[in-house]
Design an enzyme around this catalytic site. Structure first.
Site, PDB file in Angstrom:
ATOM      1  N   HIS A 145       0.871  -1.185   0.000  1.00  0.00           N
ATOM      2  CA  HIS A 145       0.000   0.000   0.000  1.00  0.00           C
ATOM      3  C   HIS A 145       0.903   1.229   0.000  1.00  0.00           C
ATOM      4  O   HIS A 145       1.644   1.453   0.949  1.00  0.00           O
ATOM      5  CB  HIS A 145      -0.895  -0.019   1.241  1.00  0.00           C
ATOM      6  CG  HIS A 145      -2.034   0.949   1.182  1.00  0.00           C
ATOM      7  ND1 HIS A 145      -1.882   2.254   0.790  1.00  0.00           N
ATOM      8  CD2 HIS A 145      -3.352   0.791   1.475  1.00  0.00           C
ATOM      9  CE1 HIS A 145      -3.053   2.867   0.846  1.00  0.00           C
ATOM     10  NE2 HIS A 145      -3.961   2.003   1.254  1.00  0.00           N
ATOM     11  N   GLY A 205      -1.743  -1.903   6.415  1.00  0.00           N
ATOM     12  CA  GLY A 205      -2.435  -2.006   7.687  1.00  0.00           C
ATOM     13  C   GLY A 205      -3.480  -3.103   7.687  1.00  0.00           C
ATOM     14  O   GLY A 205      -3.541  -3.950   6.783  1.00  0.00           O
ATOM     15  N   ASP A 206      -4.336  -3.078   8.708  1.00  0.00           N
ATOM     16  CA  ASP A 206      -5.363  -4.104   8.855  1.00  0.00           C
ATOM     17  C   ASP A 206      -6.370  -4.065   7.702  1.00  0.00           C
ATOM     18  O   ASP A 206      -6.923  -5.094   7.325  1.00  0.00           O
ATOM     19  CB  ASP A 206      -6.100  -3.915  10.183  1.00  0.00           C
ATOM     20  CG  ASP A 206      -5.187  -4.114  11.378  1.00  0.00           C
ATOM     21  OD1 ASP A 206      -4.151  -4.794  11.241  1.00  0.00           O
ATOM     22  OD2 ASP A 206      -5.496  -3.570  12.467  1.00  0.00           O
ATOM     23  N   GLY A 207      -6.615  -2.872   7.133  1.00  0.00           N
ATOM     24  CA  GLY A 207      -7.553  -2.762   6.023  1.00  0.00           C
ATOM     25  C   GLY A 207      -7.081  -3.508   4.789  1.00  0.00           C
ATOM     26  O   GLY A 207      -7.861  -4.204   4.134  1.00  0.00           O
ATOM     27  N   PHE A 209      -4.951  -6.012   4.767  1.00  0.00           N
ATOM     28  CA  PHE A 209      -4.984  -7.439   5.080  1.00  0.00           C
ATOM     29  C   PHE A 209      -6.401  -7.984   4.931  1.00  0.00           C
ATOM     30  O   PHE A 209      -6.602  -9.087   4.415  1.00  0.00           O
ATOM     31  CB  PHE A 209      -4.473  -7.683   6.502  1.00  0.00           C
ATOM     32  CG  PHE A 209      -4.442  -9.133   6.883  1.00  0.00           C
ATOM     33  CD1 PHE A 209      -3.418  -9.954   6.469  1.00  0.00           C
ATOM     34  CD2 PHE A 209      -5.461  -9.691   7.649  1.00  0.00           C
ATOM     35  CE1 PHE A 209      -3.389 -11.307   6.808  1.00  0.00           C
ATOM     36  CE2 PHE A 209      -5.442 -11.032   7.995  1.00  0.00           C
ATOM     37  CZ  PHE A 209      -4.399 -11.839   7.578  1.00  0.00           C
ATOM     38  N   GLU A 211      -8.693  -6.916   2.929  1.00  0.00           N
ATOM     39  CA  GLU A 211      -8.976  -7.000   1.494  1.00  0.00           C
ATOM     40  C   GLU A 211      -8.361  -8.268   0.901  1.00  0.00           C
ATOM     41  O   GLU A 211      -8.997  -8.969   0.101  1.00  0.00           O
ATOM     42  CB  GLU A 211      -8.423  -5.755   0.810  1.00  0.00           C
ATOM     43  CG  GLU A 211      -8.854  -5.608  -0.632  1.00  0.00           C
ATOM     44  CD  GLU A 211      -8.347  -4.306  -1.235  1.00  0.00           C
ATOM     45  OE1 GLU A 211      -7.903  -4.337  -2.397  1.00  0.00           O
ATOM     46  OE2 GLU A 211      -8.389  -3.272  -0.549  1.00  0.00           O
ATOM     47  N   SER A 321      -2.054   2.337  10.534  1.00  0.00           N
ATOM     48  CA  SER A 321      -2.295   3.284  11.617  1.00  0.00           C
ATOM     49  C   SER A 321      -2.362   2.610  12.977  1.00  0.00           C
ATOM     50  O   SER A 321      -1.989   3.200  13.986  1.00  0.00           O
ATOM     51  CB  SER A 321      -3.604   4.045  11.356  1.00  0.00           C
ATOM     52  OG  SER A 321      -3.528   4.766  10.150  1.00  0.00           O
TER      53      SER A 321
END
Length: 607
Positions: A145, A205-207, A209, A211, A321
């Site tokens: 990203h 980030g977690d987002g 991952f 996806e 974040s």
């Protein structure tokens, strides 16, 4: 001397006796009295143990003939000795800092000998030893990203990519260009193409991952829908989740021009949280032709890749974040530590929440839609924070603090009904109705609480869950197990938030996480129901998350239920769900924990 015994020269130590054992390399200084003061002053060198484990080595390299120093290197002016020219090879491994042992640090041992053939023989022997270490990846797909954490994704990949090159791991690197890029790429891959890789790594980030997780599982996780309570109205069965999901993608996701908060646009506007799905066409990624011994014949393609399985793993190099998944699974928000865990092939099974949306709003038609979450699924406060933060993307990561404050001050509650499943293995951890009417549980009642067992490396709770008598068929279809002796318990009213933690969800602002004793792969969700309460009490509850050792779940208005599944119903279209930081519009959902559904490149949090 054992097999392979030899006297070599070790940089910074001098002459050492080196032998190859079953599990590692034994190194014994011939002049230990000269070693201690010099060796400890070399920052890249680890503490010299009697055995260097093969499991802690990730690369062996031949070096050109050059200088190698002895234990006198820091005292050359006193003893007048100089470095020696030798043929050399270097052994790359890991060590831990003395003051902070959890992060992993690359280290190197440089060996030398005057005879080139001896160095070459040792190089080939050690290469063979580390190649025999099972489970290490050879080919990885990496999504980077570019803007998460103010550009940390690209910087972190530039930092750790030399480690992968040194370890001879092939990487197919894709820098995401837009929202949904990773999802579209993975969901469009054939199983033959996916089989060419040993895993997928998210540098973000977690987002990101989330996806990747959904892109892989959307068509490859064949399982019944979660169980539902009697009278709920929807029948469980082996519905075609993939077909239903694709219908929803084509009919319900707004276009990029619509200005909807669920579709903030391309990657240039995003920080850490990307929306999961997009209406863009698949990327048409060209996958290199990689030889794989795992690749079956074309005729078996329909059943090539299914989850859970033992070989395919997911990884994260933290750059977001919050990075709650990495902190909960490794204990460290350190890109180098995560990269070394991936390279060395460490593996832990990870529970995943399967979320089935029955209706997007109370008036919508029933259209089952499947999504997956690895850390948290929350409605109400947690969903509104994500929705509010979309208005302030220009603020960067600070938008979450600002949005959280704004949502907190609104102090909205939401009417809902929740049914959770009780089994012989579940229990509720909720304050007694006899507690103080102020909403805070008295200190004396805390003394009677069971001791929390925190999930750690080689966790006994997770091991017990994996060997509790359930066979692999039960693991891949939890609903079959959940139907036995099930009992549904209803809770309804006005809630500030309804959430389910799959893992502890540790982060820098909540060092113990949302649920300190949540485990990585025990097959349970931690359902948190926060009932409507006065604003000061809610603030007290939230501030309890910010320090280690406190108990934010010990309030009367907090219900904490450990359960394998639950169902949620809202009669109003008031809020939105937050799945690992991704927005999900739903008024009726069923959620179940899929035990050990994926494997993660991790080792569990260190003690």
């Amino acid at each position: 001397m054992q097999d392979g015994g030899e006297v070599l020269f070790l940089d910074g130590v001098g002459d050492v006796a080196v032998t190859v054992g079953r599990n590692g390399l034994s190194v014994q200084p011939l002049h230990p009295e000269l070693v201690s003061s010099c060796w400890s002053s070399i920052t890249l060198q680890p503490k010299l143990d009697s055995q260097i484990k093969f499991s802690d080595l990730y690369a062996i390299e031949m070096l050109d003939k050059g200088p190698i120093c002895g234990p006198w290197s820091t005292r050359t002016t006193i003893q007048g000795k100089k470095n020696i020219e030798m043929h050399r090879f270097v052994v790359h491994g890991i060590t831990r800092r003395r003051k902070h042992p959890s992060p992993w640090v690359p280290c190197e041992y440089i060996f030398g000998h005057k005879d080139l053939k001896i160095c070459t023989d040792w190089f080939e022997r050690l290469i063979s030893c580390i190649n025999n270490e099972g489970g290490r990846p050879k080919n990885l797909m990496v999504f980077v990203h570019p803007l998460c954490g103010k550009g940390r994704g690209v910087r972190n990949w530039e930092t750790v990519s030399p480690l992968f090159i040194r370890a001879k791991i092939k990487t197919k690197v894709i820098v995401t260009q837009r929202a949904g890029h990773a999802y579209d790429t993975l969901s469009s891959l054939s199983d033959i193409e996916l089989k060419a890789f040993d895993g997928v790594v998210a540098v973000g980030g977690d987002g990101l991952f989330n996806e990747i997780l959904n892109g892989i599982l959307s068509s490859r996780h064949k399982v019944s829908y979660p169980p539902t309570p009697e009278g709920f109205g929807y029948v469980r069965g082996n519905d075609n989740c993939e077909e239903q999901t694709r219908k929803w993608i084509n009919s319900s996701i707004p276009t990029p021009d619509s200005g909807n908060a669920m579709f903030p646009g391309n990657a240039s506007k995003s920080d850490d949280q990307e929306p999961l799905l997009s209406t863009s066409n698949p990327t048409g990624l060209e996958i290199p032709s990689l030889n794989s011994t795992k690749e079956p014949c074309i005729g078996d393609q329909d059943n090539l890749v299914a989850f859970p399985n033992d070989w395919f793993r997911l990884g994260i190099i933290p750059s977001g974040s919050t990075d709650a998944i990495v902190l909960s699974t490794t204990g460290e928000r350190d890109p180098v530590t995560s990269a070394l865990l991936i390279i060395l092939g460490r593996r832990v099974p990870l529970d995943i929440a399967q979320v089935v949306r029955w209706k997007s709003s109370p008036t919508a038609e029933v259209l089952p839609t499947v999504r997956y979450a690895a850390s948290f699924a929350g409605y109400g406060f947690y969903g509104e924070v994500i929705r509010e933060s979309e208005k302030y993307r220009w603020m960067g990561p600070a938008r979450y603090d600002f949005s959280g404050t704004m949502v907190f001050l609104k102090h909205r509650s939401y009417e809902a009904k929740v049914a959770f499943l009780e089994t012989p293995y579940t229990h509720s951890l909720t304050a007694s109705a006899e507690d103080d009417v102020t909403g805070a549980q008295p200190l004396q009642s805390l003394w009677n609480k069971p001791r929390k067992i925190i999930c750690r490396t080689n966790c006994s709770v997770c091991k017990e869950a994996s060997t509790s008598g359930q066979n692999s068929e039960d693991v891949s279809d939890n609903s079959r197990t959940l139907c036995k002796n099930q009992k549904w318990v209803w809770s309804e009213g006005r809630f500030l938030s309804v959430g389910a933690a799959i893992i502890s969800c540790r982060n820098e602002r909540a060092p113990d996480g949302l649920v300190a004793d949540a485990h990585l792969s025990d097959g349970f969700l931690h359902l948190l129901l926060i009932r409507d309460c006065p604003l000061p009490l809610y603030l007290w509850h939230l501030t309890q998350f910010t320090k280690k050792g406190l108990d934010p779940l010990s309030f009367k208005f907090v219900e904490h239920h450990k359960t394998p599944a639950f169902t949620f119903i809202s009669s109003h279209d008031e809020s939105i769900w937050n799945l690992d930081g991704e927005m999900f519009q739903a008024s009726e959902v069923s959620v179940q924990a899929c035990r050990g559904l994926v494997n993660l490149f991790a080792s569990g949090p260190e003690v």
